[in-house]
Structure formats: structure tokens, C-alpha cells
Design a protein around this motif. Structure first.
Motif, short mmCIF file in Angstrom:
data_model
loop_
_atom_site.label_atom_id
_atom_site.label_comp_id
_atom_site.label_asym_id
_atom_site.label_seq_id
_atom_site.Cartn_x
_atom_site.Cartn_y
_atom_site.Cartn_z
N ILE A 193 -19.95 97.64 139.34
CA ILE A 193 -19.13 98.55 139.36
C ILE A 193 -18.08 98.36 140.48
CG2 ILE A 193 -20.05 100.20 138.06
CD1 ILE A 193 -20.65 101.77 140.86
N TRP A 194 -16.81 98.82 140.64
CA TRP A 194 -15.89 98.66 141.57
C TRP A 194 -14.93 99.71 141.37
CZ3 TRP A 194 -16.16 95.01 137.91
CH2 TRP A 194 -15.17 94.99 137.05
N LEU A 195 -14.17 99.93 142.51
CA LEU A 195 -13.30 101.19 142.34
C LEU A 195 -11.91 100.71 142.59
CD1 LEU A 195 -13.12 104.51 142.17
CD2 LEU A 195 -12.98 104.66 144.69
N VAL A 196 -10.89 101.18 141.85
CA VAL A 196 -9.42 100.61 142.00
C VAL A 196 -8.75 101.52 142.26
CG1 VAL A 196 -7.39 99.45 140.75
CG2 VAL A 196 -9.83 98.69 140.48
N ARG A 197 -7.61 101.50 143.21
CA ARG A 197 -6.63 102.46 143.56
C ARG A 197 -5.39 101.66 143.80
NH1 ARG A 197 -7.51 107.95 146.57
NH2 ARG A 197 -5.69 108.69 145.81
N ASP A 198 -4.32 102.24 143.29
CA ASP A 198 -2.96 101.80 143.20
C ASP A 198 -3.12 100.14 142.97
OD1 ASP A 198 -1.80 104.15 143.99
OD2 ASP A 198 -2.44 103.56 146.24
N GLY A 199 -3.81 99.84 141.94
CA GLY A 199 -3.89 98.32 141.59
C GLY A 199 -4.80 97.42 142.28
N GLU A 200 -5.29 97.99 143.31
CA GLU A 200 -6.12 97.21 144.25
C GLU A 200 -7.53 97.72 144.33
OE1 GLU A 200 -4.72 96.22 147.96
OE2 GLU A 200 -2.74 96.04 147.20
N ILE A 201 -8.71 96.47 144.41
CA ILE A 201 -9.91 97.13 144.56
C ILE A 201 -10.27 97.79 145.97
CG2 ILE A 201 -12.51 96.18 144.47
CD1 ILE A 201 -11.22 94.14 142.51
N ILE A 202 -10.70 98.77 146.08
CA ILE A 202 -10.81 99.43 147.39
C ILE A 202 -12.34 99.64 147.66
CG2 ILE A 202 -8.56 100.56 147.61
CD1 ILE A 202 -9.92 103.15 146.89
N ALA A 203 -13.14 99.33 146.86
CA ALA A 203 -14.68 99.43 147.13
C ALA A 203 -15.69 99.04 145.78
CB ALA A 203 -15.09 100.89 147.41
N ARG A 204 -16.69 98.51 146.38
CA ARG A 204 -17.64 98.01 145.39
C ARG A 204 -19.11 98.67 145.61
NH1 ARG A 204 -15.76 93.17 143.01
NH2 ARG A 204 -14.16 92.26 143.84
N LYS A 205 -19.97 98.51 144.33
CA LYS A 205 -21.14 98.93 144.51
C LYS A 205 -21.15 100.47 145.03
CE LYS A 205 -22.80 94.33 144.20
NZ LYS A 205 -23.42 93.09 145.01
N GLU A 206 -22.48 100.59 145.78
CA GLU A 206 -22.66 101.84 146.32
C GLU A 206 -21.43 102.48 147.15
OE1 GLU A 206 -24.99 99.61 146.80
OE2 GLU A 206 -26.92 100.63 146.82
N ASP A 207 -20.47 101.88 147.77
CA ASP A 207 -19.39 102.22 148.11
C ASP A 207 -18.39 103.03 147.30
OD1 ASP A 207 -20.40 101.61 150.81
OD2 ASP A 207 -19.18 99.61 150.86
N ALA A 208 -18.40 102.26 146.13
CA ALA A 208 -17.40 102.67 145.07
C ALA A 208 -18.02 104.12 144.42
CB ALA A 208 -17.50 101.69 143.65
N ILE A 209 -19.23 104.34 144.37
CA ILE A 209 -19.65 105.48 144.07
C ILE A 209 -19.41 106.65 144.94
CG2 ILE A 209 -21.85 106.68 143.65
CD1 ILE A 209 -21.58 105.24 141.15
N ARG A 210 -19.59 106.37 146.44
CA ARG A 210 -19.43 107.21 147.30
C ARG A 210 -17.91 107.81 147.45
NH1 ARG A 210 -22.67 104.43 151.52
NH2 ARG A 210 -23.86 104.19 150.04
N LEU A 211 -17.11 106.66 147.35
CA LEU A 211 -15.54 107.06 147.43
C LEU A 211 -15.11 107.89 146.38
CD1 LEU A 211 -13.85 106.31 149.93
CD2 LEU A 211 -13.08 104.26 148.62
N THR A 212 -15.96 107.36 145.17
CA THR A 212 -15.55 108.19 143.51
C THR A 212 -15.88 109.85 144.09
OG1 THR A 212 -15.81 106.24 142.55
CG2 THR A 212 -15.76 108.51 141.40
N GLN A 213 -16.91 109.82 144.83
CA GLN A 213 -17.56 111.29 144.84
C GLN A 213 -16.53 111.96 145.92
OE1 GLN A 213 -21.36 110.04 146.51
NE2 GLN A 213 -22.22 110.98 144.74
N ARG A 214 -16.12 111.23 147.02
CA ARG A 214 -15.23 111.60 148.01
C ARG A 214 -13.78 112.19 147.30
NH1 ARG A 214 -12.88 108.36 152.65
NH2 ARG A 214 -15.16 108.03 152.94
N PHE A 215 -13.22 111.34 146.29
CA PHE A 215 -11.94 111.72 145.59
C PHE A 215 -12.28 113.10 144.97
CE2 PHE A 215 -10.45 106.94 145.54
CZ PHE A 215 -10.08 106.97 147.00
N LEU A 216 -13.39 113.01 144.14
CA LEU A 216 -13.59 114.15 143.09
C LEU A 216 -13.52 115.48 143.84
CD1 LEU A 216 -15.97 112.59 140.66
CD2 LEU A 216 -13.76 113.07 140.11
N SER A 217 -14.36 115.29 145.05
CA SER A 217 -14.26 116.48 145.66
C SER A 217 -13.13 116.85 146.66
CB SER A 217 -15.56 116.63 146.78
OG SER A 217 -15.60 115.35 147.48
#
Ligand code: ZN
Ligand code: ZN
Ligand code: FE
Length: 757
Positions: A193-217
């Protein structure tokens, strides 16, 4: 003295049902060891084939254990066996899959992560600790990743991932929980898994989950790729976030589903009774409609004007990872990732393009979804499941009939489309396709049909469709070039309910819904039929009124109010709610019958009443005005309004006394909650009375209720009460939606019987 030596025998066994992708072959392997039998087992396109050699008594024990001790996800429908001369097998082997002709097997739906995998997911040191794609033979994606049968890895979207030696070892070890688990994977060799924002990959794996949690909160909206498609997620307790999501999704009031970490969290905002808890926790993990608690912290914007919330529990490892660690929201909105009526996105690039106006970030992965599959929606009614949308977790399981069916393709209706293919004793009812209103949904429909034909090896010899000439499903049916069988919409509804209840004989069918093309070209929807599968007769219906402006009247319930008042009342004083200009236009349309077909729709009657009471003047989604009217109805009220029955052929139900009495109540300032309840009771009473009239003529005592109107549980409950009190035997839907999602099943059955002549 004679010594009896047991002779060695050989048996060939064929097991049919859901026996592939559920750990069935290792189970057979172990069972053969237990009984000391030699031979082999393999997957074929007909089912699991086994040959065993040994003493007859042991073979018999082995065969009876197949049904009794099968793995949890297996569903055995039939075990056939015959004895043969022995050939001297030396061991027991699991052989390569075999394809033969037009045989087929049942394919497992997608199943939520199992307890074993869940515990590994959160065990530090486990090689799949925090790995979002953990699965085993007892859990994980199936239907959505299978491209063809037999179910082998190279025929799934997992074929691009080459297993590492550790995974390979598990895969080939019959004693392992992951023996032949086709989606088997680990962080070394599997999807990521990975996280994309503004067209760019900003995190992968566990970091992607952590950052997703932060965005949602922080109140942001994240598009999350799941099992059957994308979800749009945001914090369900954050009003601003939910409002923003609603605006971005084009402003309809359609309820959003929510997801919470576990049952205890759900109990903080909804009432849960026992059967509901079981539905929430079932391996298919549907969205369950639950009565919401007043003053819960869940934003009102999640499901405006609704006493229920659609709630589901996590079902994929990604969901569990999201709800883990410091991130403890009460609930997340998890609504399908699409632009209003388009199909749910399943592809990364497609999602990045289409959902970018909706989502602030994207949690993506590279395990492809081959077939989109929306979340299913269900509820508990009278202690039993009463399904509303039959999709992920349920499809592609067939509905089983106790008679043989011809191979037929049924194309379904227009809204909430599903299609259905029949073969043998099975009706393969598809996953939810959606409203066939645009190119994308049509593509999804066509691709789905091709896929089902392939995986279930069905070669239809006829095609069934709705009578409506403009439905895209009808046009598709015409283009197939197959023998065409038209099936009237409400006949399909009743046939669908008969099929799942195992009824073949004549019944009284009450089909209440919004819209269905009638034999006379008008818009039916308040129909009392006498029918079996092959034929129907219209015995009674709600009186016709014009549908001023056609589709426009469906969107604007006040047009229906005006139509009813104009038709049945000498004056129409309650129309000062509508801008004067529009009243003139509507009346002109009614009088001159400009784009105003006649309708007997009960759905439109609910619309008219809802607007008359000032409850809802605009349908921003199908059924909104009727749902709002149901939500305010006072459960304590037992009275009803009068009706007039015109005993002609067919019987006509004239609602003018009802409108007169309702207007009296409005003038007397009676609360709308009471008027709404009285109206519901009247419809229930009318069902009972008309059924009694039909019983008098036909002697029939079985009543089948179908059509989207019966999603209204206030009405359904009262109609059932009255009918049962009247001595009727009543059948309703459980396995198949009463709305248009069930139409294709009914079409398939009617077409089958018409074909037989
Ligand atoms: Zn598992
Ligand atoms: Zn691996
Ligand atoms: Fe319908």
C-alpha cells in the motif's frame, strides 16, 4: 475357522458446492490420512473429485465425514460416489486442477479476515505483522480477484506476484492454513500500500496507514482502495468533514454508511438486538441498518432525516490497521468511491482521475480488483435477514431452486440493476451493478455478464428483459440476438419472491413500487396480480393519475400531490406551496396529457402524501420522500383513513376519500406523525381488503409481497399483521431484495417457464 479379510475397494467421489478456495483439498488430504486411505484429490470445473482406495468400511466413514467435518467456508450441496475396481494407489496426493467442458463450480464470495489471520496481523514478530494483505484458505478476497475457473492463482489478479520461498512452502504444505490459498502473500513478495496526495506518493506501508489516520482525524477525506472497490472515508463525528463530502458528492441526501472498530463502539450510537449483532459479525460483513440512538455524536449529515444508520464492521486487514493504534474514532464514513450515479471505482488510475475532486488523499494498493463489488446492505426483520442490496459477501452465490432451469440470461431492470444467469438448479444472481444510466455502468453490466457466463460456463439459449423499450438492459437484450422473452416488471417482482420461497403454484401477488412498464404502456406500481411463473393477470390496481412531466414528477413529489388533488378533489387549496407559475404549467401538462403518462404507482402516492404533509418536496435520491414519511410515522397510532374500492375488472382502488380525510386532519392541525401513521395503516388495510376480494373470486390464500415499497418496514409490519389476521399465508423476501435488485431473478424464472410453454 475362517478368517475374513476385508477386500480393498476403490471409490470415486464428486463433491459439489462451494468447495474451491475454502481449504477443501487439504481437508480431504487430512481426512484420507485419518482413515488410512490412498488415492488423490483435485479441483475440476465440476467440483472436487476424489479417488480413495482402502477397506470399504473406512471409505464409507471417509465419505460421510466429508459433509460433517467440512471446513467452515465450504458449502456442500451434493456428494456423489461409486465403487470401482482398485488400481493399487501407494499414497494420497493433491493433484493439479483439471478443466473439462462445460462443468462449473460455485465460487466463494469475498470473506472477511478470519480470527487466525487477525491475530497474526497484530503479533509483533510474525512475518505478516501489520501486513495489509494477510489472508488464508479461510478468508480473504475471492470473487473480486477471480478471472476464470478453476480457482488457481494464475487465474486471479494475484498471478503477477511471484511467491517467495516462505509463502511457496506454506502454499504447498497440506498441513498449513495457507495450503493452496491462492491470494497468499507476505511483505516480501506480495502487494503493497501507499498514500498519494497531490499526485505524489507521500508514504508507504505502515507510514501510509499512520498518515491516513492523521488526515482522517484532521477532518480530511481519504479515498481508500478496499476489496470490491474504493471507499471515500472521513470522520463520521466531524460535521464539517461529512458536509464537505456530501457537497463534493453532488449534494444528494442519500445516507452514507459508517464503519466502527467493533460492536461496543457501534453500541455507543445505535441500538443493537441479537440477530443484528450476528449480521454485523457475519463473514460477509454487510452494512446493517440499525436504529440510531438520539443525540449520538455521529453527524446528522451522515443520514439526514433517517432514524437508521447503515453500519458495518471492518472486513479487510486494511480496515483493521486503520482502526488500530492511537487512532480511535467512534466511526468513519465509508461511502462508495464514485461520483453520484457512476459505478464504484476499482482501478488506481481511474480513482486518481475521477475521485480527485472528492478526496484529499488516496490510500492505494497494487492488488487489482477484477470485478467491482459494492458493500451489501441488509437489515433484520422479524428475526430474519431482509436484504436490501445483495452484493459483496453474498454474490456470486446462487439462489438454489428445487427444479432444473434452462440456461437463460435475465437482464434486470433499470435502477439498482443486477442480472441473472440460470443453469441446473441454480440462479446466479449478480452483484449490484447500479443504475443503468451512463456509459460506465453499462460497461460494468456488460463485463459482468461476460464474466458470469465464463466462470459458471453458461451458454444462454434465451434472454429475458423488461417490457420497457428504453431501458438500456432491454436494448442490450435485443442486441444479443438470442430468443427474446419480455417479462412484465411486477410479474418479475412477484416471481422473484416466489423463487426464493420455493413456491411454484398460483398466488396473489402484491407488487408495490415506484415505476414499472405496464402492458398498456402506462406506469404501473400499485398492482395486485394473480400469477404463477408462466402467467399473470392484473386483478386490481391503484387508480391511474397523470405523472406530470414524467421523470420530473419523480424528482419533484409536489407534482404528484397536485396531480392527485387535481384528479380527485374539486379544489386543490394546498398548492400555495408551489410557485404559482409552476402550478399552471403542471395543470396544463395534466389537462393536455403533455409528457404525462398515467400511473398507478404506490411509490408516487407516498411521494404525493409526503409533499402534501410538508415532509419532503424533492427526491434527491430514489425513495427519499417515502422514507422521510416512514421515519416520522407514529408507531402508536392504529387508526386509518377510508378508501373506495371500485369493483370492476380489474378492481380499481380510488384514494379520493383518503385525500379528503387527510386534508381534514391537516386543517385540524393534527400532527404529521399521526397523519403519516394513519396513511401507512390505510395502505396496509387496503392490501388486506383487496386480497380478501381476490381470495373470494379465486380461492387463493397465499399472498406474496414484493416491490421496493416493501422496504418500508412500518408498512410491511402492518400489512403482515392484517393479512395474517385475515388468515392469509404471506411470503416476503429475505435472500433477494424486494426492490429492483431482485427483478432479474424473477425474469429468469418467468422466462424459464415461458420457454417450457
Ligand atoms: Zn485467514
Ligand atoms: Zn511471501
Ligand atoms: Fe420495481
Amino acid at each position: 475357522m475362517t478368517i475374513r479379510i476385508e477386500e480393498v475397494k476403490r471409490a470415486k467421489v464428486l463433491v459439489r458446492g462451494i468447495v474451491q478456495g475454502v481449504g477443501f483439498r487439504p481437508f480431504i488430504h487430512r481426512l484420507a490420512q485419518v482413515y488410512g486411505l490412498k488415492g488423490w484429490v483435485l479441483n475440476s470445473t465440476e467440483g472436487v473429485v476424489i479417488e480413495v482406495e482402502g477397506e470399504e468400511g473406512r471409505i464409507k466413514g471417509f465419505i460421510s465425514d466429508i459433509s460433517y467435518k467440512a471446513p467452515p467456508l465450504a458449502r456442500i450441496e451434493r456428494v456423489e460416489s461409486n465403487f470401482l475396481p482398485p488400481v493399487g494407489y501407494q499414497s494420497f496426493l493433491i493433484q493439479e486442477s483439471k478443466e473439462n467442458g462445460d462443468g462449473f463450480v460455485l465460487i466463494s464470495p469475498d470473506i472477511c479476515i478470519c480470527e487466525d489471520c487477525l491475530s497474526e496481523l497484530f503479533t509483533p514478530g510474525d512475518r505478516r505483522f501489520n501486513y495489509p494483505f494477510i489472508n488464508c484458505t479461510n478468508c480473504g478476497p475471492r470473487f473480486t480477484i477471480i478471472k476464470d475457473i478453476p480457482y488457481d492463482r494464475h487465474k486471479t489478479t494475484m498471478e503477477v506476484f511471484k511467491m517467495c520461498p516462505s509463502c511457496e512452502e506454506e502454499y504447498h504444505n497440506p498441513a498449513d492454513r495457507r495450503f493452496h490459498a491462492q491470494p497468499n502473500a507476505c511483505p516480501v513478495c506480495g502487494p503493497e500500500i501507499w498514500l498519494v496526495r497531490d499526485g505524489e506518493i507521500i508514504a508507504r506501508k505502515e507510514d501510509a496507514i499512520r498518515l491516513t489516520q492523521r488526515f482522517l482525524s484532521q477532518g480530511e477525506i481519504v479515498a481508500i482502495k478496499g476489496i470490491g472497490g474504493f471507499h471515500l472515508a472521513c470522520d463520521a463525528t466531524n460535521d464539517t468533514a461529512v458536509k464537505r463530502l456530501r457537497e463534493r458528492k453532488r449534494r444528494s441526501n442519500k445516507p452514507f454508511a459508517v464503519m466502527s472498530a467493533d460492536i461496543s463502539k457501534v453500541k455507543e450510537y445505535c441500538y443493537i438486538v441479537e440477530g443484528e449483532e450476528q449480521l454485523l459479525l457475519s463473514p460477509q460483513r454487510p452494512i446493517v441498518l440499525l436504529r440510531r440512538k438520539p443525540d449520538s455524536p455521529i453527524s446528522k449529515e451522515v443520514a439526514p432525516n433517517n432514524n437508521y444508520l447503515g453500519v458495518m464492521l471492518p472486513y479487510s486487514p486494511i480496515h483493521y490497521l486503520l482502526f488500530n493504534q492511537d487512532f480511535k474514532p467512534l466511526a468513519l464514513v465509508m461511502t462508495s468511491g464514485n461520483m453520484s450515479e457512476e459505478p464504484i471505482c476499482i482501478d488506481n488510475d481511474d480513482a486518481l482521475e475521477k475521485l480527485s475532486p472528492l478526496a484529499d488523499a488516496f490510500l492505494l494498493h497494487n492488488r487489482d480488483i477484477y470485478i467491482r463489488c459494492d458493500d451489501s446492505v441488509t437489515r433484520l426483520f422479524e428475526g430474519k435477514e431482509f436484504i436490501i442490496r445483495r452484493s459483496r459477501g453474498y454474490a456470486p452465490l446462487p439462489i438454489r431452486l428445487d427444479f432444473e432451469l434452462e440456461p437463460i440470461l435475465a437482464c434486470g431492470a433499470h435502477l439498482k440493476n443486477t442480472f441473472c444467469l440460470t443453469k441446473g438448479n441454480y440462479a446466479f444472481l449478480s452483484h449490484h451493478i447500479g443504475d443503468l444510466e451512463n456509459e460506465e455502468t453499462l460497461n460494468s453490466f456488460e463485463k459482468g455478464i461476460e464474466h458470469f457466463k465464463r466462470i459458471f460456463r453458461v451458454n444462454p439459449k434465451a434472454v429475458a428483459c423488461d417490457l420497457h423499450p428504453d431501458y438500456l438492459s432491454t436494448r442490450y437484450a435485443l442486441e444479443t440476438g438470442l430468443k427474446l422473452i419480455y417479462v412484465q416488471h411486477h410479474h418479475s417482482h412477484i416471481a422473484s419472491c416466489m423463487a426464493e420461497n420455493g413456491i411454484k403454484e398460483k398466488v396473489i401477488g402484491v407488487a408495490f413500487d415506484g415505476t414499472g412498464y405496464g402492458l398498456d404502456g402506462e406506469v404501473w406500481g400499485g398492482e395486485f396480480l394473480v400469477c404463477d411463473f408462466a402467467h399473470f393477470e392484473r386483478y386490481a390496481h391503484l387508480a391511474y393519475v397523470p405523472l406530470p412531466g414524467g421523470e420530473v414528477a419523480i424528482k419533484k413529489p409536489y407534482r404528484m400531490t397536485l396531480s392527485y388533488l387535481y384528479n380527485f378533489m374539486s379544489d386543490y387549496p394546498y398548492m400555495n406551496l408551489i410557485p404559482h407559475k409552476e402550478v399552471e404549467v403542471i395543470i396544463k401538462q395534466i389537462e393536455r396529457r403533455i409528457n404525462s403518462p398515467l400511473t398507478s404507482s404506490v411509490g408516487r402516492l407516498f411521494d404525493a402524501v409526503s409533499s402534501l404533509l410538508g415532509v419532503c418536496h424533492f427526491n434527491t435520491f430514489e425513495g427519499e420522500a417515502a422514507i422521510s414519511l416512514e421515519m416520522i410515522a407514529d408507531e402508536g397510532v392504529e387508526e386509518d383513513y377510508p378508501w373506495r374500492i371500485v369493483e370492476s375488472s380489474p378492481i380499481i382502488i380510488d384514494p379520493s376519500p383518503l385525500f379528503r380525510a387527510m386534508i381534514q386532519d391537516i386543517k385540524r392541525d393534527i400532527e404529521v406523525s399521526i397523519i403519516s401513521a394513519k396513511f401507512h395503516n390505510s395502505v396496509a388495510q387496503m392490501i388486506k381488503e383487496v386480497c380478501s376480494l381476490i381470495r373470494k373470486v379465486t380461492g387463493l390464500n397465499r399472498v406474496v409481497l414484493s416491490g421496493g415499497v416493501f422496504q418500508n418496514v412500518f408498512l410491511l409490519k402492518r400489512a403482515l399483521e392484517k393479512l395474517r389476521k385475515g388468515g392469509f399465508e404471506v411470503f416476503i423476501h429475505h435472500l433477494v431484495p424486494c426492490n429492483d435488485g431482485g427483478i432479474s431473478l424473477g425474469q429468469a424464472l418467468v422466462a424459464n417457464f415461458k420457454l417450457k410453454g
